[in-house]
Design a protein around this motif. Structure first.
Motif, PDB file in Angstrom:
ATOM      1  N   PHE A   1     104.485  39.759   7.601  1.00 36.22           N
ATOM      2  CA  PHE A   1     105.294  38.828   6.823  1.00 36.22           C
ATOM      3  C   PHE A   1     106.330  38.224   7.757  1.00 36.22           C
ATOM      4  CE2 PHE A   1     109.177  38.386   4.009  1.00 36.22           C
ATOM      5  CZ  PHE A   1     108.782  37.182   3.449  1.00 36.22           C
ATOM      6  N   LEU A   2     106.196  36.926   8.041  1.00 38.96           N
ATOM      7  CA  LEU A   2     107.076  36.256   8.989  1.00 38.96           C
ATOM      8  C   LEU A   2     108.290  35.680   8.267  1.00 38.96           C
ATOM      9  CD1 LEU A   2     104.419  34.400  11.180  1.00 38.96           C
ATOM     10  CD2 LEU A   2     105.279  36.753  11.372  1.00 38.96           C
ATOM     11  N   ASP A   3     109.459  36.194   8.625  1.00 39.72           N
ATOM     12  CA  ASP A   3     110.714  35.794   7.984  1.00 39.72           C
ATOM     13  C   ASP A   3     111.552  34.995   8.985  1.00 39.72           C
ATOM     14  OD1 ASP A   3     112.619  35.624   5.982  1.00 39.72           O
ATOM     15  OD2 ASP A   3     113.477  37.599   6.412  1.00 39.72           O
ATOM     16  N   THR A   4     112.639  34.431   8.517  1.00 34.84           N
ATOM     17  CA  THR A   4     113.652  33.697   9.300  1.00 34.84           C
ATOM     18  C   THR A   4     113.039  32.567  10.129  1.00 34.84           C
ATOM     19  OG1 THR A   4     113.611  35.285  11.166  1.00 34.84           O
ATOM     20  CG2 THR A   4     115.183  35.718   9.395  1.00 34.84           C
ATOM     21  N   LEU A   5     112.069  31.872   9.553  1.00 33.37           N
ATOM     22  CA  LEU A   5     111.435  30.764  10.272  1.00 33.37           C
ATOM     23  C   LEU A   5     112.367  29.572  10.438  1.00 33.37           C
ATOM     24  CD1 LEU A   5     107.896  30.763   8.583  1.00 33.37           C
ATOM     25  CD2 LEU A   5     108.611  31.914  10.691  1.00 33.37           C
ATOM     26  N   ASP A   6     113.311  29.411   9.540  1.00 28.73           N
ATOM     27  CA  ASP A   6     114.168  28.228   9.547  1.00 28.73           C
ATOM     28  C   ASP A   6     115.549  28.469  10.141  1.00 28.73           C
ATOM     29  OD1 ASP A   6     112.122  26.870   8.187  1.00 28.73           O
ATOM     30  OD2 ASP A   6     112.879  27.536   6.249  1.00 28.73           O
ATOM     31  N   SER A   7     115.769  29.635  10.709  1.00 30.97           N
ATOM     32  CA  SER A   7     117.128  29.999  11.129  1.00 30.97           C
ATOM     33  C   SER A   7     117.702  29.081  12.197  1.00 30.97           C
ATOM     34  CB  SER A   7     117.155  31.450  11.620  1.00 30.97           C
ATOM     35  OG  SER A   7     116.874  32.343  10.566  1.00 30.97           O
ATOM     36  N   TYR A   8     116.872  28.553  13.072  1.00 29.58           N
ATOM     37  CA  TYR A   8     117.378  27.673  14.137  1.00 29.58           C
ATOM     38  C   TYR A   8     118.111  26.461  13.582  1.00 29.58           C
ATOM     39  CZ  TYR A   8     113.272  24.710  13.239  1.00 29.58           C
ATOM     40  OH  TYR A   8     112.332  23.905  12.653  1.00 29.58           O
ATOM     41  N   LYS A   9     117.795  26.073  12.349  1.00 30.71           N
ATOM     42  CA  LYS A   9     118.433  24.906  11.737  1.00 30.71           C
ATOM     43  C   LYS A   9     119.915  25.153  11.432  1.00 30.71           C
ATOM     44  CE  LYS A   9     114.084  23.442   9.626  1.00 30.71           C
ATOM     45  NZ  LYS A   9     113.342  23.218   8.372  1.00 30.71           N
ATOM     46  N   LEU A  10     120.312  26.409  11.435  1.00 35.77           N
ATOM     47  CA  LEU A  10     121.725  26.729  11.218  1.00 35.77           C
ATOM     48  C   LEU A  10     122.585  26.306  12.409  1.00 35.77           C
ATOM     49  CD1 LEU A  10     121.380  30.337   9.733  1.00 35.77           C
ATOM     50  CD2 LEU A  10     121.866  28.220   8.469  1.00 35.77           C
ATOM     51  N   LYS A  11     121.977  26.244  13.590  1.00 36.48           N
ATOM     52  CA  LYS A  11     122.735  25.961  14.812  1.00 36.48           C
ATOM     53  C   LYS A  11     122.395  24.615  15.432  1.00 36.48           C
ATOM     54  CE  LYS A  11     125.045  29.826  14.949  1.00 36.48           C
ATOM     55  NZ  LYS A  11     126.513  29.834  14.800  1.00 36.48           N
ATOM     56  N   ILE A  12     121.221  24.088  15.166  1.00 32.79           N
ATOM     57  CA  ILE A  12     120.776  22.844  15.796  1.00 32.79           C
ATOM     58  C   ILE A  12     120.761  21.721  14.774  1.00 32.79           C
ATOM     59  CG2 ILE A  12     118.839  21.701  16.952  1.00 32.79           C
ATOM     60  CD1 ILE A  12     118.094  24.338  18.154  1.00 32.79           C
ATOM     61  N   LYS A  13     121.339  20.585  15.135  1.00 33.00           N
ATOM     62  CA  LYS A  13     121.383  19.430  14.230  1.00 33.00           C
ATOM     63  C   LYS A  13     120.760  18.182  14.847  1.00 33.00           C
ATOM     64  CE  LYS A  13     123.547  22.059  11.372  1.00 33.00           C
ATOM     65  NZ  LYS A  13     122.797  22.613  10.206  1.00 33.00           N
ATOM     66  N   GLU A  14     120.636  18.126  16.165  1.00 30.35           N
ATOM     67  CA  GLU A  14     120.088  16.948  16.824  1.00 30.35           C
ATOM     68  C   GLU A  14     118.591  16.848  16.555  1.00 30.35           C
ATOM     69  OE1 GLU A  14     119.453  15.259  21.346  1.00 30.35           O
ATOM     70  OE2 GLU A  14     121.090  16.675  20.957  1.00 30.35           O
ATOM     71  N   PRO A  15     118.105  15.712  16.051  1.00 32.41           N
ATOM     72  CA  PRO A  15     116.692  15.572  15.667  1.00 32.41           C
ATOM     73  C   PRO A  15     115.696  15.941  16.758  1.00 32.41           C
ATOM     74  CG  PRO A  15     117.958  13.729  14.826  1.00 32.41           C
ATOM     75  CD  PRO A  15     118.895  14.516  15.694  1.00 32.41           C
ATOM     76  N   ALA A  16     115.955  15.534  17.986  1.00 34.22           N
ATOM     77  CA  ALA A  16     115.011  15.818  19.067  1.00 34.22           C
ATOM     78  C   ALA A  16     114.899  17.314  19.330  1.00 34.22           C
ATOM     79  CB  ALA A  16     115.433  15.091  20.336  1.00 34.22           C
ATOM     80  N   LEU A  17     116.025  18.016  19.266  1.00 35.34           N
ATOM     81  CA  LEU A  17     116.011  19.458  19.496  1.00 35.34           C
ATOM     82  C   LEU A  17     115.397  20.200  18.315  1.00 35.34           C
ATOM     83  CD1 LEU A  17     119.493  19.989  21.191  1.00 35.34           C
ATOM     84  CD2 LEU A  17     117.232  19.803  22.262  1.00 35.34           C
ATOM     85  N   LEU A  18     115.629  19.691  17.102  1.00 42.09           N
ATOM     86  CA  LEU A  18     114.996  20.284  15.920  1.00 42.09           C
ATOM     87  C   LEU A  18     113.475  20.187  16.026  1.00 42.09           C
ATOM     88  CD1 LEU A  18     117.312  18.936  13.066  1.00 42.09           C
ATOM     89  CD2 LEU A  18     116.974  21.345  13.679  1.00 42.09           C
ATOM     90  N   LEU A  19     112.992  19.036  16.435  1.00 35.46           N
ATOM     91  CA  LEU A  19     111.552  18.849  16.583  1.00 35.46           C
ATOM     92  C   LEU A  19     110.996  19.768  17.666  1.00 35.46           C
ATOM     93  CD1 LEU A  19     108.992  17.321  15.812  1.00 35.46           C
ATOM     94  CD2 LEU A  19     109.620  15.559  17.486  1.00 35.46           C
ATOM     95  N   GLN A  20     111.747  19.935  18.724  1.00 31.52           N
ATOM     96  CA  GLN A  20     111.320  20.816  19.815  1.00 31.52           C
ATOM     97  C   GLN A  20     111.159  22.256  19.313  1.00 31.52           C
ATOM     98  OE1 GLN A  20     114.189  21.704  23.023  1.00 31.52           O
ATOM     99  NE2 GLN A  20     112.634  20.965  24.449  1.00 31.52           N
ATOM    100  N   GLN A  21     112.126  22.727  18.538  1.00 31.74           N
ATOM    101  CA  GLN A  21     112.049  24.076  17.983  1.00 31.74           C
ATOM    102  C   GLN A  21     110.889  24.210  16.988  1.00 31.74           C
ATOM    103  OE1 GLN A  21     113.914  26.961  18.661  1.00 31.74           O
ATOM    104  NE2 GLN A  21     114.548  25.726  20.420  1.00 31.74           N
ATOM    105  N   LYS A  22     110.746  23.203  16.137  1.00 32.19           N
ATOM    106  CA  LYS A  22     109.658  23.225  15.157  1.00 32.19           C
ATOM    107  C   LYS A  22     108.304  23.324  15.850  1.00 32.19           C
ATOM    108  CE  LYS A  22     107.343  20.186  11.838  1.00 32.19           C
ATOM    109  NZ  LYS A  22     107.403  18.876  11.145  1.00 32.19           N
ATOM    110  N   ASN A  23     108.073  22.511  16.848  1.00 32.55           N
ATOM    111  CA  ASN A  23     106.800  22.523  17.555  1.00 32.55           C
ATOM    112  C   ASN A  23     106.565  23.848  18.285  1.00 32.55           C
ATOM    113  OD1 ASN A  23     106.146  19.948  16.701  1.00 32.55           O
ATOM    114  ND2 ASN A  23     106.976  18.946  18.527  1.00 32.55           N
ATOM    115  N   ALA A  24     107.639  24.400  18.833  1.00 34.23           N
ATOM    116  CA  ALA A  24     107.520  25.688  19.520  1.00 34.23           C
ATOM    117  C   ALA A  24     107.179  26.796  18.530  1.00 34.23           C
ATOM    118  CB  ALA A  24     108.822  26.015  20.251  1.00 34.23           C
TER     119      ALA A  24
END
Length: 274
Positions: free
Chosen positions: A129-152
C-alpha cells in the motif's frame, strides 16, 4: 467483534461484480497484535510490516496482507529511515514529524526499491500500500519542479511493478498519476471524504463542503475512467458510534468501500454496527 466478522461474511457471500467484491474486502489495521481471526477469507488487509512476526497466520485464513509503504515521507519512528541523509529530502512535515522525500534523488529511489520493497517481497508480502504520494506538493509550488517530481514518482512506481510484476499495488490518492499507473494498481484509497482528523489540533472534524466535493469528484473519476475499486478511510471518535455508522453508510451509498477508524488505524471498522 463477532458482528464485524459476520457482516464481512455476508458481504463476501453476495453475488457481486469482481470490482465490487474487491471494493468491500479492503481493511486496515496498523496496530500490533493484529486480530487475524476477525477478518474473513479474501480480505486484503493493509498492515504495518514491523508489527508482524510471521505471515503464515494470514495465509492460513486466506487473507492477503498488504504492507504499508511511505513513498514520499521518511517516518521519524522507523529505524530504517531515521538516519537517512537530509539531502534526500526537501524538508519536514511537522504535522507528522516526518521528512518529505525528493523522488528524483537516486538514493531515495534505490532505498524504496531495494531497502523497502525488496525486503517486503522476500518476507513474503504479495501486496503493498503506497502512501504519501502527494507529500512533495507541500514544499514545491513551481510548476516545472512539480512536473519533475510527478514524472519521477510515476517512473518509480513503474520500476517497482517491473521489478516485482506479481506484487499487487494499492495507492493512497495520487489522482494526477492515474493516467499513467492505473493499469498496474489494484485499487485506490482516499482519506477524509466526510469526517477527518486534524494532526495539528488533535481533533476530529467534519470535512468542509469544498474539500468534500473536490474529493468526491476525483473518486468518481477513478471509478468511471479506470474502473478501479475505491475505498474511503474516514476518522471518527470511537465514542461517537452513531456518527461512525452513519458515515460508513453514506460512503457506501456513494459507491465506495468504507473503513471508519481512529487516526492510528488500530481498531476494527467503527462503521460496522455493534
Amino acid at each position: 467483534m463477532l458482528v464485524n466478522r459476520l457482516l464481512f461474511k455476508k458481504i463476501l457471500s453476495k453475488k457481486m461484480e469482481t470490482s465490487d467484491l474487491d471494493l468491500q474486502a479492503i481493511a486496515f489495521f496498523y496496530g500490533s497484535n493484529i486480530p487475524v481471526e476477525h477478518f474473513p477469507p479474501n480480505t486484503r488487509l493493509v498492515i504495518e510490516a514491523e508489527a508482524v512476526t510471521q505471515l503464515s497466520d494470514f495465509s492460513k485464513k486466506g487473507i492477503l496482507p498488504f504492507a504499508y509503504v511511505s513513498m514520499g515521507e521518511a517516518e521519524s519512528w522507523r529505524a530504517a529511515t531515521r538516519a537517512l541523509p537530509d539531502d534526500w529530502f526537501f524538508g519536514t512535515n511537522d504535522a507528522w514529524q516526518s521528512r518529505i522525500a525528493d523522488f528524483t534523488h537516486p538514493d531515495w529511489r534505490r532505498f524504496i526499491v531495494e531497502d523497502r520493497i525488496d525486503k517486503l517481497w522476500k518476507l513474503g508480502f504479495k501486496g503493498i500500500f503506497l502512501d504519501t504520494l502527494d507529500s512533495y506538493k507541500l514544499k514545491i509550488k513551481e510548476p516545472a519542479l512539480l512536473l519533475q517530481q510527478k514524472n519521477a514518482l510515476i517512473s518509480l512506481i513503474k520500476t517497482i511493478h517491473k521489478r516485482f510484476p506479481k506484487l499487487k499495488i494499492l495507492v493512497n490518492r495520487g489522482f494526477d498519476l492515474m493516467s499513467e499507473i492505473h493499469s498496474i494498481v489494484t485499487g485506490v484509497v482516499a482519506e477524509s471524504l466526510l469526517q477527518s482528523w486534524n494532526p495539528i489540533t488533535k481533533c476530529y472534524t467534519k470535512v468542509g463542503e469544498n474539500d468534500h466535493l473536490w474529493l468526491l469528484n476525483q473518486l468518481r473519476q477513478i471509478k468511471s475512467r479506470y474502473h478501479l475499486p475505491v475505498t474511503v478511510i474516514d476518522y471518527v471518535d470511537p465514542e461517537q458510534k452513531d456518527l461512525a455508522r452513519q458515515t460508513a453508510r453514506r460512503i457506501e451509498s456513494l459507491g465506495f468501500g468504507a473503513w471508519i477508524s481512529t487516526p492510528s488505524l488500530d481498531s476494527l471498522n467503527l462503521g460496522v454496527a455493534a
